[in-house]
Design a protein around this motif. Sequence first.
Motif: not given
Lengths: 66, 542
Positions: B246-253
């Motif tokens: 999980k990354q910030p801004d509802d972003t997934w790696r």
Amino acid sequence: MSSVNTKPNFADPDGFYAKLIEAHDGLSDEESAALNARLILILSNHIGDSDVLNDAMTMARNAGQG
Amino acid sequence: MFQDRYSLAFKLYPYERSADQDADSPVRHPVVVMGGGPIGVAMALDLGLQGIPVVVLDDHEGIGMGSRAICFAKRSMEIAGRYGCGEPMLDKGVVWNLGKVFHKEGKVFEFNLLPEEGHKYPAFINLQQPYFEKFLVDRVREAQAAGAPIELRGKNRVDSVTEFDDYVELQITTPDGEYKLQADWLIGADGASSPLRGMLGLDFEGRVFEDSFLIADIKMTADFPTERWFWFEPTHGSGASTLLHKQPDDTWRIDFQIGWDVDRKEEMKEENIRARLDAMLGDVDYEMVWSSIYTFQCKRMDQFRHGRVIFAGDSAHQVSPFGARGANSGMQDVDNLGWKLGMVIRGEAPERLIDTYSEERVYGADENILNSTRATDFITPKSKISHTFRNAVLSLAGEYEFARPLVNSGRLSVPCTYDGLSLNGPDDLTGGPARTRVGSACPDAPLGAGYLLSQLGNGFQILTIDADAPDEITVDGVTAKRLAITASDDATGALTERYLGDAASAVYLIRPDQHVAARWDRFDEQAVQAALQIACGKEVTA
């Protein structure tokens, strides 16, 4: 009756694992299987206790069926 | 002329004409940094905050697109904290503690990082690299406003360098044409494919791993938990291993291991990336943010100092991404080099001190390369027997706890301890904890209303716990100031546990980068003076 220690017991797990893989460097599949067999015999003698060894064999056999 | 190698996430240092370009002869600067990435900018911040003029040259005008390094370790945030920009990183970053390991279709086990209490910063945050870089540049702007002599020059491309005994001359191209600069010290922070290394014909040795990884950053509002998921041999057929983070801004790696012989163009087509994602995620809506294919190597330079040229970050050493040891080790390079270069430039220490940067950080690079190579060998076994052992570990790890420490999907970056290296003084604290032995980075601990680490660093310090000492000592113009605390200030017991152990009192000599230079059970003036000289790379005369 003693039983197999299934709690972590390696002082340096990554170092052990790297050495184990390194021991097989350059071996054919057959030679690797033979090395493993020798290694099991050496370690089994070191353990000695047949309850422990029997338990370990059962664990290894059962885990392989998953 | 200029050809952009990448597009920008943030345009932060647009080209501006410098007076140096109109000078009759090349202007000499104490320090020039080549590369305006996280390591170059952090380097400028370290030096600039010491009052040392520094010019950063970058061939772009800001921060490149793409999340790239996303996992920032506690130590990196502590270093950023020392520069005054740790908090915005922490505020923006995602903190995670739970990890899950899968093999084929089933979950093998889960683990909790169980973070130790009493640290200002968590073990890790996930944060897209452009944010990390932006917070550093924001801090540079703030420091400049307060008078820090830092310059960031965008669209200044270094085309060649000429080395002299005590300086380097750089040939630079800008949109307005060419000019020359001279630098007493040139720092190469120009990345893994370092043009500077190439210009100087320097070595970069190590191992190339024959595998490719496809990164996809996706934005989704699906209710996925904030956890790290790692699949070995996923049955969804999306790759040989897969990592979800999980990354910030509802972003997934999501990282897919896709093999060596791949058609990059074909793999990068959106429909093909989506096919992998759909196989893994099932029926969820998502938006694709960024994707890239990377291969990696574990390599380092033989020495990080070559005369007046010093390398830091990926230009000096490259590791596999498993374990988050790239940007995090680069930050430790900066932390290590900053005070040493500062002292040498101010004439407070001999040039030899710069050689200990190479000594200590080569040691750190070897530790990182060892760890990341081992993780890579576990994730992508290189022989049939290695694959057999790997899967044997996974088949046991679900039921039997003993096998879990052997599962290696990356050993997460912790600061390097400089055991047995040349700046270390005596370790004479009987019963002292191993974690604060000489060479280690000071662990944080609550102190009063704040934290210990925010009171350490930038200069040498004498930390006394229930021990007498003078307020400061000075040897050949170098002063170490005292920070006195008593075990009774230690409401949580963390300080005692981390710094005293079984000892009743302690005196620590701490370097400007918050590493332990020496420690004793009581203050002995001559011993502290000698250790301070050793830590500055000097002969002991005290």
